[in-house]
Design a protein around this motif. Structure first.
Motif, PDB file in Angstrom:
ATOM      1  N   ASP A  59     -13.663 -23.433 -42.636  1.00 29.17           N
ATOM      2  CA  ASP A  59     -14.416 -23.658 -41.406  1.00 29.17           C
ATOM      3  C   ASP A  59     -13.539 -23.987 -40.204  1.00 29.17           C
ATOM      4  O   ASP A  59     -13.876 -23.638 -39.075  1.00 29.17           O
ATOM      5  CB  ASP A  59     -15.451 -24.775 -41.610  1.00 29.17           C
ATOM      6  N   ASN A  60     -12.430 -24.663 -40.444  1.00 29.68           N
ATOM      7  CA  ASN A  60     -11.543 -25.052 -39.346  1.00 29.68           C
ATOM      8  C   ASN A  60     -10.356 -24.100 -39.177  1.00 29.68           C
ATOM      9  O   ASN A  60      -9.470 -24.359 -38.374  1.00 29.68           O
ATOM     10  CB  ASN A  60     -11.044 -26.483 -39.551  1.00 29.68           C
ATOM     11  N   HIS A  61     -10.354 -23.028 -39.947  1.00 30.15           N
ATOM     12  CA  HIS A  61      -9.311 -21.998 -39.859  1.00 30.15           C
ATOM     13  C   HIS A  61      -7.910 -22.563 -40.066  1.00 30.15           C
ATOM     14  O   HIS A  61      -6.936 -22.042 -39.522  1.00 30.15           O
ATOM     15  CB  HIS A  61      -9.401 -21.247 -38.517  1.00 30.15           C
ATOM     16  N   TYR A  62      -7.798 -23.600 -40.890  1.00 24.29           N
ATOM     17  CA  TYR A  62      -6.483 -24.186 -41.174  1.00 24.29           C
ATOM     18  C   TYR A  62      -5.564 -23.199 -41.883  1.00 24.29           C
ATOM     19  O   TYR A  62      -4.343 -23.312 -41.798  1.00 24.29           O
ATOM     20  CB  TYR A  62      -6.615 -25.450 -42.025  1.00 24.29           C
ATOM     21  N   TYR A  63      -6.139 -22.226 -42.576  1.00 25.94           N
ATOM     22  CA  TYR A  63      -5.338 -21.231 -43.284  1.00 25.94           C
ATOM     23  C   TYR A  63      -4.413 -20.484 -42.321  1.00 25.94           C
ATOM     24  O   TYR A  63      -3.332 -20.057 -42.701  1.00 25.94           O
ATOM     25  CB  TYR A  63      -6.226 -20.244 -44.037  1.00 25.94           C
ATOM     26  N   GLN A  64      -4.805 -20.370 -41.052  1.00 24.49           N
ATOM     27  CA  GLN A  64      -3.963 -19.681 -40.069  1.00 24.49           C
ATOM     28  C   GLN A  64      -2.670 -20.453 -39.819  1.00 24.49           C
ATOM     29  O   GLN A  64      -1.631 -19.844 -39.558  1.00 24.49           O
ATOM     30  CB  GLN A  64      -4.725 -19.486 -38.761  1.00 24.49           C
ATOM     31  N   ASP A  65      -2.733 -21.777 -39.911  1.00 24.13           N
ATOM     32  CA  ASP A  65      -1.529 -22.586 -39.728  1.00 24.13           C
ATOM     33  C   ASP A  65      -0.494 -22.301 -40.808  1.00 24.13           C
ATOM     34  O   ASP A  65       0.700 -22.541 -40.613  1.00 24.13           O
ATOM     35  CB  ASP A  65      -1.864 -24.087 -39.734  1.00 24.13           C
TER      36      ASP A  65
END
Length: 72
Positions: free
Chosen positions: A44-50
């Motif tokens: 949901d917070n798109h942390y995977y992009q980090d």
């Protein structure tokens, strides 16, 4: 949780083993909920992009599958 000694020759009491099994399943259930909540946050917070992943699916395949030092 109960740790069984492999050299132990006497039978363990039913209630001790049964209680240990129930506690183990309770712990597993708790960790499943924790993992679900953390995966939801990642998605949901798109942390995977980090982490350099293009999508949540890419993150899961790269980080959570067998063969990549992952958990699944």
């Amino acid at each position: 949780m109960l740790t069984l000694d492999r050299e132990q020759t006497t039978a363990l009491d039913y209630s001790v083993v049964n209680t240990s099994i129930q506690e183990t399943f309770t712990a597993i259930d708790r960790f499943e909920w924790q993992a679900s909540d953390e995966l939801r946050l990642m998605r949901d917070n798109h942390y995977y992009q980090d982490g350099g992943h293009k999508s949540f699916e890419d993150y899961c395949e790269s980080e959570l599958t067998k063969g990549s030092n992952a958990i699944l």
